[in-house]
Design a protein around this motif. Structure first.
Motif, short mmCIF file in Angstrom:
data_model
loop_
_atom_site.label_atom_id
_atom_site.label_comp_id
_atom_site.label_asym_id
_atom_site.label_seq_id
_atom_site.Cartn_x
_atom_site.Cartn_y
_atom_site.Cartn_z
N LYS A 89 2.77 -80.55 59.44
CA LYS A 89 1.82 -81.60 59.82
C LYS A 89 2.28 -82.35 61.06
N LYS A 90 3.58 -82.70 61.10
CA LYS A 90 4.13 -83.42 62.24
C LYS A 90 4.05 -82.57 63.51
N CYS A 92 1.95 -80.03 64.12
CA CYS A 92 0.56 -79.88 64.52
C CYS A 92 0.04 -81.14 65.21
N ASN A 93 0.44 -82.30 64.70
CA ASN A 93 0.05 -83.56 65.35
C ASN A 93 0.61 -83.64 66.77
N LYS A 154 -7.92 -77.48 59.11
CA LYS A 154 -7.10 -78.68 59.31
C LYS A 154 -6.80 -78.86 60.79
#
Length: 216
Positions: A89-90, A92-93, A154
């Motif tokens: 997640k980090k 991809c952000n 996502k």
């Protein structure tokens, strides 16, 4: 006799009207949406794509670990892989944030700098700046990662298109936001340069090919 015939005719007319009004088309080709609260339905897949999806859904897909501060090269011969991160997640952000810094840059065929990007050039450069070297073209990028249904998309996933009536993938973007039944993505448009668009725009909703998850 006449009243009997008249009654039979009325019964036949009623039955005919009733059957006509209850007829419902169930063809997948009649609509792109099941209802207003669901994501669009991706177009029917070719036999070749179905075979690749079956493979990607199986254990045959290779998982490559991303090591911080170490360059990772995914070559054109290294298809059917997905990249694994301890904090997907980090990462991809971070990738999305880096791509967003290029908003407003012009379109340039073959471009990989702020002076101009093509669609795959924008994604290629964004990942390269984070030590991940992807294949260079949109069609080659479409062959890596894991196929994802639209309602599972996502931030950070890739979304691919077949634009202008093409039969093969020729455009892609990276998803920046998923909100209710809307997916927004950053890409380099040949007419407007680097922008954010939505699959709710009719142009893009009619030419979506697939969504891939590259990092998980």
């Amino acid at each position: 006799m006449k009243p009997l015939l008249y009654s039979l005719l009325l019964l036949l007319l009623f039955a005919s009207c009733k059957s006509t009004s209850s007829t419902v088309s169930t063809s997948k080709k009649t609509t792109l949406k099941t209802n207003s609260n669901k994501f669009i339905v991706l177009k029917e897949k070719s036999e070749e794509q179905k075979a690749r999806i079956d493979k990607k859904d199986s254990k045959e897909i290779e998982v490559i670990k991303i090591v911080p501060n170490k360059k990772l090269v995914v070559s054109n011969y290294n298809y059917d892989v997905v990249l694994s991160s301890n904090n997907a997640k980090k990462l991809c952000n971070q990738l999305v944030d880096d791509a967003l810094k290029n908003i407003g840059s012009p379109y340039k065929s073959g471009g990989i700098t702020k002076k101009g990007y093509d669609c795959s050039g924008l994604i290629f450069t964004t990942f390269k700046n984070n030590d991940i070297i992807l294949p260079r073209t949109s069609i080659d990028m479409s062959k890596i990662g894991r196929f994802i249904e639209a309602n599972d998309a996502k931030k950070g996933d890739f979304i691919f298109f077949k634009t202008n009536g093409k039969t093969i993938i020729n455009h892609l973007g990276m998803i920046v936001d998923v909100d209710n039944n809307e997916i927004k993505f950053i890409h380099s448009s040949s007419s407007k340069g680097v922008i954010i668009s939505s699959i709710n725009e009719s142009y893009y909703s009619n030419c979506i090919a697939q969504i891939n998850r590259i990092i998980e």
